[in-house]
Design an enzyme around this catalytic site. Structure first.
Site, PDB file in Angstrom:
ATOM      1  N   GLY A  39      -6.194   3.880   0.349  1.00  0.00           N
ATOM      2  CA  GLY A  39      -4.799   4.409  -0.635  1.00  0.00           C
ATOM      3  C   GLY A  39      -3.923   4.214   0.585  1.00  0.00           C
ATOM      4  CB  THR A  40      -2.732   4.078   3.780  1.00  0.00           C
ATOM      5  OG1 THR A  40      -4.005   3.146   3.809  1.00  0.00           O
ATOM      6  CG2 THR A  40      -3.231   4.503   4.111  1.00  0.00           C
ATOM      7  N   GLY A  41      -2.347   1.758   1.282  1.00  0.00           N
ATOM      8  CA  GLY A  41      -1.257   0.638   0.370  1.00  0.00           C
ATOM      9  C   GLY A  41      -0.316   0.635  -0.666  1.00  0.00           C
ATOM     10  CB  CYS A  42      -2.415   2.167  -3.553  1.00  0.00           C
ATOM     11  SG  CYS A  42      -3.881   1.292  -3.557  1.00  0.00           S
ATOM     12  CB  THR A  66      -6.626   4.290   6.297  1.00  0.00           C
ATOM     13  OG1 THR A  66      -7.598   4.338   6.611  1.00  0.00           O
ATOM     14  CG2 THR A  66      -5.320   5.883   7.305  1.00  0.00           C
ATOM     15  CE  LYS A  88       0.787  -3.746   2.416  1.00  0.00           C
ATOM     16  NZ  LYS A  88      -0.544  -3.042   1.378  1.00  0.00           N
TER      17      LYS A  88
HETATM   18  N1  LIG Z   1      -3.808   4.979  11.379  1.00  0.00           N
HETATM   19  C1  LIG Z   1      -1.930   4.569  10.558  1.00  0.00           C
HETATM   20  N2  LIG Z   1      -1.606   5.571  11.145  1.00  0.00           N
HETATM   21  C2  LIG Z   1      -0.313   5.051  11.239  1.00  0.00           C
HETATM   22  N3  LIG Z   1       0.118   4.531   9.976  1.00  0.00           N
HETATM   23  C3  LIG Z   1      -0.495   3.332   9.075  1.00  0.00           C
HETATM   24  C4  LIG Z   1      -2.061   3.795   9.838  1.00  0.00           C
HETATM   25  N4  LIG Z   1      -2.942   3.300   8.621  1.00  0.00           N
HETATM   26  C5  LIG Z   1      -1.800   2.751   8.713  1.00  0.00           C
HETATM   27  N5  LIG Z   1      -0.308   3.157   8.203  1.00  0.00           N
HETATM   28  C6  LIG Z   1       0.756   2.426   7.542  1.00  0.00           C
HETATM   29  O1  LIG Z   1       0.605   2.795   5.640  1.00  0.00           O
HETATM   30  C7  LIG Z   1       0.807   1.986   5.249  1.00  0.00           C
HETATM   31  C8  LIG Z   1      -0.594   0.809   4.537  1.00  0.00           C
HETATM   32  O2  LIG Z   1      -0.636  -0.207   5.392  1.00  0.00           O
HETATM   33  P1  LIG Z   1      -2.409  -0.865   5.469  1.00  0.00           P
HETATM   34  O3  LIG Z   1      -1.920  -1.780   6.313  1.00  0.00           O
HETATM   35  O4  LIG Z   1      -2.844   0.316   6.033  1.00  0.00           O
HETATM   36  O5  LIG Z   1      -2.639  -0.824   3.745  1.00  0.00           O
HETATM   37  P2  LIG Z   1      -3.187  -1.921   3.035  1.00  0.00           P
HETATM   38  O6  LIG Z   1      -4.534  -2.060   3.887  1.00  0.00           O
HETATM   39  O7  LIG Z   1      -3.226  -2.007   2.018  1.00  0.00           O
HETATM   40  O8  LIG Z   1      -3.941   0.334   2.542  1.00  0.00           O
HETATM   41  P3  LIG Z   1      -5.593   0.244   1.818  1.00  0.00           P
HETATM   42  O9  LIG Z   1      -6.225   1.638   2.316  1.00  0.00           O
HETATM   43  O10 LIG Z   1      -4.854   0.859   0.375  1.00  0.00           O
HETATM   44  O11 LIG Z   1      -5.849  -1.466   1.489  1.00  0.00           O
HETATM   45  C9  LIG Z   1       1.738   0.553   6.530  1.00  0.00           C
HETATM   46  O12 LIG Z   1       2.866   1.309   6.738  1.00  0.00           O
HETATM   47  C10 LIG Z   1       0.611   0.966   7.501  1.00  0.00           C
HETATM   48  O13 LIG Z   1       1.663   1.274   9.272  1.00  0.00           O
HETATM   49  C1  LIG Z   2      -7.978   0.993  -7.700  1.00  0.00           C
HETATM   50  C2  LIG Z   2      -7.711   0.443  -5.962  1.00  0.00           C
HETATM   51  N1  LIG Z   2      -6.679  -0.151  -6.052  1.00  0.00           N
HETATM   52  C3  LIG Z   2      -6.712  -0.585  -4.250  1.00  0.00           C
HETATM   53  C4  LIG Z   2      -7.656   0.148  -3.823  1.00  0.00           C
HETATM   54  C5  LIG Z   2      -7.392  -0.570  -2.226  1.00  0.00           C
HETATM   55  O1  LIG Z   2      -7.267   0.695  -1.484  1.00  0.00           O
HETATM   56  C6  LIG Z   2      -8.939   1.160  -4.160  1.00  0.00           C
HETATM   57  N2  LIG Z   2      -9.418   1.089  -3.401  1.00  0.00           N
HETATM   58  N3  LIG Z   2      -8.521   0.581  -5.379  1.00  0.00           N
END
Ligand SMILES: Nc1ncnc2c1ncn2[C@@H]1O[C@H](COP(=O)(O)OP(=O)(O)OP(=O)(O)O)[C@@H](O)[C@H]1O
Ligand SMILES: Cc1ncc(CO)c(N)n1
Length: 281
Positions: free
Chosen positions: A210-213, A208, A177
């Site tokens: 929790g975007t990854g979750c 942003t 990602k």
């Molecule tokens: N500012 C942004 N604009 C558009 N898309 C975004 C943005 N930030 C994250 N994304 C998208 O959100 C999704 C999750 O990616 P990201 O790399 O942020 O995950 P993460 O770091 O695991 O998230 P978390 O914040 O939960 O740890 C991907 O599809 C990424 O391209």
């Molecule tokens: C419990 C939990 N899982 C994943 C993340 C990553 O976004 C978070 N902040 N908290």
């Protein structure tokens, strides 16, 4: 008789509802899949960071998993925060019993706030035990770098990394990602044969959390319904883009995304509509 599709998340919690189990359950619901959850760690966190973590015992996690698996068989599983080696070994025992079950592995290591969510010594367990079981593994740039022990910074690095996750580490597929790239938000998906690039314009926002979750929960929900991987990843990309774009302006730090947005194409009528604003009160 037809039955609703079900998905199980095995992860940590977020009482403010933007990440972890709470985000996963909201996302499953939005994708018309019945959500179930097994709590690995209770995390006292909010949009500003993590205050405290209480890991559940391996026995308690085992009992929760047993309750789910002997009663309602999930159609897909996703794992998020699994903090310790022993927890990972336990999860692996369940996955080994159901080798055909779609499994989305989000290798959560560090929260958006920078707080550590997984013991460093568990990294090799993720790599050696869980990744080979994954239908898809969904690292961000940092997680891919930590697992592969090399910097992952460019689209070329991401492409190489996705291939290594599949060919060297044994995942069926991988999506690296690009939320933390500086230009467009491009995610790189590799299914063992072909590389796919999913690109959306970067949204200028700090919200942003929790975007990854949320993203990996969409993939799990789509796999539960039997969608092909490329469609599941496309849905995840569209879902997260709208969820970020129609931000809810909640919290004093990095706020949550809008889990309603993909369904409603915006925010519910009775919400104050402030897309893209900066978290002011
Ligand atoms: N500012 C942004 N604009 C558009 N898309 C975004 C943005 N930030 C994250 N994304 C998208 O959100 C999704 C999750 O990616 P990201 O790399 O942020 O995950 P993460 O770091 O695991 O998230 P978390 O914040 O939960 O740890 C991907 O599809 C990424 O391209
Ligand atoms: C419990 C939990 N899982 C994943 C993340 C990553 O976004 C978070 N902040 N908290």
């Amino acid at each position: 008789m037809k039955r609703v599709k079900t998905a199980l998340t095995i992860a940590g919690t977020d009482p403010t509802g933007g990440a972890g189990i709470q985000a996963d359950l909201k996302t499953f619901e939005e994708r018309n899949v019945y959500g179930m959850s097994v709590v690995t760690s209770v995390v006292a966190q909010n949009t500003c960071g993590v205050d405290a973590v209480a890991h559940q015992s391996v026995e308690m996690i085992d009992k929760q998993l047993d309750c789910v698996f002997r009663d309602i068989m999930p159609d897909a599983v996703k794992t998020g925060m699994i903090a310790t080696r022993d927890m990972m070994v336990l999860v692996d025992e369940y996955l080994s019993r159901f080798p055909d079950l779609p499994y989305v592995l989000d290798p959560v290591m560090v929260a958006t706030s920078g707080d550590v969510l997984m013991e460093e010594k568990s990294r090799e367990v993720i790599r050696d035990i869980l990744i080979p079981k994954a239908t898809v593994v969904t690292p961000n740039l940092k997680e891919a770098g930590l697992i592969l022990e090399r910097p992952i910074e460019t689209i070329e690095d991401m492409t190489d990394a996705a291939k290594i996750f599949v060919h060297a580490l044994g995942a069926k597929s991988a999506v690296v990602k690009g939320g933390h790239l500086t230009l467009d938000a491009t995610d790189v998906f590799y299914d063992g044969h072909k590389v796919y690039y999913y690109t959306k314009p970067r949204i200028d926002t700090k919200h942003t959390h929790g975007t990854g979750c949320t993203y990996s929960a969409v993939i799990a929900a789509e796999l539960a319904k039997g969608s092909p991987m490329t469609e599941a990843v496309q849905h995840a990309k569209n879902f997260i883009h709208e969820a970020i774009y129609y931000g809810l302006n909640l919290g004093k730090g990095n706020g949550p995304t809008n889990h309603f947005a993909y369904r409603l194409k915006g925010v519910p009528d009775n919400f104050i509509d402030q897309p893209l604003s900066g978290g002011d009160e």
